[in-house]
Design a protein around this motif. Structure first.
Motif, mmCIF file in Angstrom:
data_model
loop_
_atom_site.group_PDB
_atom_site.id
_atom_site.type_symbol
_atom_site.label_atom_id
_atom_site.label_comp_id
_atom_site.label_asym_id
_atom_site.label_seq_id
_atom_site.Cartn_x
_atom_site.Cartn_y
_atom_site.Cartn_z
ATOM 1 N N ASP A 22 -1.979 -2.485 4.468
ATOM 2 C CA ASP A 22 -0.703 -2.937 5.044
ATOM 3 C C ASP A 22 0.332 -1.836 4.826
ATOM 4 O OD1 ASP A 22 0.784 -5.993 5.586
ATOM 5 O OD2 ASP A 22 2.007 -4.242 5.134
ATOM 6 N N CYS A 25 7.076 -1.043 4.639
ATOM 7 C CA CYS A 25 8.284 -1.134 5.495
ATOM 8 C C CYS A 25 8.039 -0.358 6.796
ATOM 9 C CB CYS A 25 9.529 -0.628 4.764
ATOM 10 S SG CYS A 25 9.441 1.029 4.069
ATOM 11 N N THR A 60 12.862 -4.909 9.771
ATOM 12 C CA THR A 60 12.451 -4.545 8.420
ATOM 13 C C THR A 60 13.525 -3.707 7.754
ATOM 14 O OG1 THR A 60 10.613 -3.815 7.036
ATOM 15 C CG2 THR A 60 11.256 -2.344 8.827
ATOM 16 N N TYR A 63 12.636 0.046 1.220
ATOM 17 C CA TYR A 63 12.735 -0.535 -0.127
ATOM 18 C C TYR A 63 14.097 -0.262 -0.755
ATOM 19 C CZ TYR A 63 8.099 -2.390 0.116
ATOM 20 O OH TYR A 63 7.027 -3.146 0.484
ATOM 21 N N ARG A 66 16.289 -2.922 0.569
ATOM 22 C CA ARG A 66 15.944 -4.241 -0.001
ATOM 23 C C ARG A 66 16.663 -4.457 -1.333
ATOM 24 N NH1 ARG A 66 9.461 -4.982 1.666
ATOM 25 N NH2 ARG A 66 9.777 -4.041 3.709
HETATM 26 P P1 TTP Z 1 5.401 -6.529 7.368
HETATM 27 O O1 TTP Z 1 4.133 -5.848 7.005
HETATM 28 O O2 TTP Z 1 5.530 -7.974 7.051
HETATM 29 O O3 TTP Z 1 6.637 -5.816 6.661
HETATM 30 P P2 TTP Z 1 6.901 -4.273 6.412
HETATM 31 O O4 TTP Z 1 5.734 -3.420 6.767
HETATM 32 O O5 TTP Z 1 8.174 -3.904 7.076
HETATM 33 O O6 TTP Z 1 7.165 -4.233 4.842
HETATM 34 P P3 TTP Z 1 6.096 -4.371 3.672
HETATM 35 O O7 TTP Z 1 6.191 -3.083 2.929
HETATM 36 O O8 TTP Z 1 6.592 -5.532 2.868
HETATM 37 O O9 TTP Z 1 4.762 -4.610 4.272
HETATM 38 O O10 TTP Z 1 5.677 -6.375 8.906
HETATM 39 C C1 TTP Z 1 5.351 -5.204 9.622
HETATM 40 C C2 TTP Z 1 6.416 -4.906 10.654
HETATM 41 O O11 TTP Z 1 6.604 -6.030 11.494
HETATM 42 C C3 TTP Z 1 7.774 -4.611 10.048
HETATM 43 O O12 TTP Z 1 7.941 -3.249 9.707
HETATM 44 C C4 TTP Z 1 8.710 -5.048 11.130
HETATM 45 C C5 TTP Z 1 7.977 -6.157 11.858
HETATM 46 N N1 TTP Z 1 8.539 -7.469 11.470
HETATM 47 C C6 TTP Z 1 9.543 -8.024 12.269
HETATM 48 O O13 TTP Z 1 9.908 -7.455 13.288
HETATM 49 N N2 TTP Z 1 10.089 -9.211 11.887
HETATM 50 C C7 TTP Z 1 9.715 -9.875 10.753
HETATM 51 O O14 TTP Z 1 10.252 -10.940 10.434
HETATM 52 C C8 TTP Z 1 8.690 -9.293 9.938
HETATM 53 C C9 TTP Z 1 8.234 -9.966 8.673
HETATM 54 C C10 TTP Z 1 8.134 -8.086 10.336
#
Ligand code: TTP
Ligand code: MG
Length: 430
Positions: A22, A25, A60, A63, A66
């Motif tokens: 995964d 951000c 998103t 960090y 956040r």
């Molecule tokens: P995620 O993997 O949930 O979040 P992330 O990659 O930004 O952060 P993390 O390090 O916690 O994994 O989601 C992947 C992408 O999907 C994120 O960069 C943006 C998009 N997204 C949205 O557009 N809206 C949302 O509510 C979420 C959760 C994610």
């Protein structure tokens, strides 16, 4: 039962090795890729932050952002209260630019392009890849590595393999990922989330129950906020509580899903990683800083893109049967043209020649972005699974030809542009 070995569990040697990858951000990391000055800065990707817009949500936050309380799905107005825009902070004496952030709009085309590069690497690192979203995938790497411990160290070979995957993404694409390694999908998912960003958490088969026990129920894969609240009302706060709850009671409260959550909390997740497809094209795109009609500049870019794509195909031992270009004209009009060849080739000069020829139709157009793609890929079977430092002698004789078959029944479900022989086609690049 010693509480660690589940009924029907395989012996250690037979335990599967599942990676959950995964990206950290993800959208913000993509923005940093094309704007390196954003590295280490609070970055928010979302819509509606421009003065006068007012509506929209955070996709998103990096960090750093956040830390200020900015998070996905938050109303942009709340995010701006917690973390003002750097532009506004510079003009407003009551705001401190040191406590301000960089806001960028969502550019899905670009994130998909980055995602495609990551997925290419993932498909090279595993025979079975399940792509879940733009930034997330499961890999079954049981055949590529093992749960054995590295001699003289308290690490498994699987850990080294996962590190290798994470480092390749960082080196070749330039974005950070977190990886969870476990014998089942839901534990791998929890593990990838456990130590973000740039996490690498390995849960060995014998450690699954102990690893999951202290996890908050809300973080058990499949538990949403509503279920979490109900579970808490029942006095179930952690995965450990859930694992030792009465399955009959869970079932009467949540139906079949109750049993499923009970099993997941125990690490009893037998789901196979079912593949979602193999990469069937390689492409690269590049935008002009300012849209241009200059034919030579366009040709120059296409030459560079063609060389790059052909080079990548060669490194991956991929042959291609279709060569295409993508031309984006302002504001965001996407045109694609493709030409099919009579047979699969590895021919960089041909890629350049065909791409330039297809481009010539747009000689008089103002263009903001160009792309080159090779598709209808087939792979040299002997080298497909070779991974530097990770020999896998058993996989050399598989026929890895992909994307074959008649139109309409492609092997690859993600295929979205089907080119018929001899026909130029209009479609989306992917
Ligand atoms: P995620 O993997 O949930 O979040 P992330 O990659 O930004 O952060 P993390 O390090 O916690 O994994 O989601 C992947 C992408 O999907 C994120 O960069 C943006 C998009 N997204 C949205 O557009 N809206 C949302 O509510 C979420 C959760 C994610
Ligand atoms: Mg992510």
């Amino acid at each position: 039962m010693d509480g660690r070995t589940l009924p029907g569990a395989r012996s250690n040697a037979e335990e599967r090795i599942v990676l959950h990858v995964d990206m950290d951000c993800f959208y913000a990391s993509c923005e940093r890729l094309r704007e390196p000055a954003l590295e280490g800065e609070p970055v928010v990707v979302g819509m509606g932050y421009e003065p006068g817009e007012g509506h929209g949500a955070v996709a998103t936050a990096s960090y750093e952002a956040r830390e200020y309380g900015v998070e996905s799905a938050q109303a942009i107005s709340r995010a701006l209260e917690a973390l003002p825009r750097i532009e506004d902070a510079r003009e407003d004496d009551s705001l401190d630019p040191a406590d301000a952030g960089h806001y960028r709009p969502v550019d899905m085309d670009f994130y998909k392009e980055v995602s495609a590069q990551i997925k290419e690497i993932l498909h090279e690192c595993a025979d079975v890849v399940r792509e879940v979203s733009v930034d997330e995938a499961y890999l079954d790497v049981t055949d590529r590595t093992s749960w054995e411990t590295v001699e003289g160290a308290d690490r498994t070979l699987a850990e080294g393999y996962a590190r290798h995957v994470r480092d390749r993404i960082a080196r070749e694409v330039g974005v950070p990922a977190s990886i969870g390694v476990a014998p089942d999908m839901s534990t791998a998912k929890v593990a990838s989330d456990y130590d973000k960003p740039e996490g690498l958490v390995v849960v060995r088969p014998s450690e699954v129950r102990d690893f999951l026990a202290p996890i908050d129920v809300a973080d058990v894969h499949g538990v949403g906020p509503v279920t979490a609240r109900e579970l808490r009302e029942m006095g179930i706060e952690t995965a450990g509580d859930l694992a030792s709850a009465d399955p009959a009671e869970l079932r009467s409260r949540f139906g079949e899903r109750g049993r499923e959550l009970y099993d997941r909390a125990r690490g009893a997740d037998d789901r196979e990683v079912t593949p979602t497809g193999r990469p069937k094209s390689l492409s690269r795109e590049s935008a002009f800083t300012e849209a241009t009609a200059d034919a030579e500049r366009k040709r120059e870019k296409v030459r560079a893109l063609a060389a790059d794509v052909a080079e990548r195909a060669r490194t991956r031992d991929a042959l291609y049967r279709t060569i295409g270009v993508k031309v984006v004209t302002p504001p965001f009009d996407v045109h694609t043209r493709a030409r099919s060849l009579s047979g699969p080739v590895d021919d960089p000069e041909l890629v350049e020649r065909v791409a330039l020829d297809l481009l010539s139709e747009f000689d008089d157009e103002t263009v903001r972005k160009l792309g080159v793609r090779v598709s209808k890929l087939s792979f040299d079977a002997a080298d497909q699974s070779r991974l530097d430092g990770w020999g896998d002698e058993s996989a050399g004789d598989e026929d890895e030809t992909i994307g074959e078959g008649t139109d309409g029944e492609e092997v690859i479900p993600t295929d979205r542009d089907r080119h018929r022989d001899g026909q130029a086609s209009l479609g989306e690049f992917g």
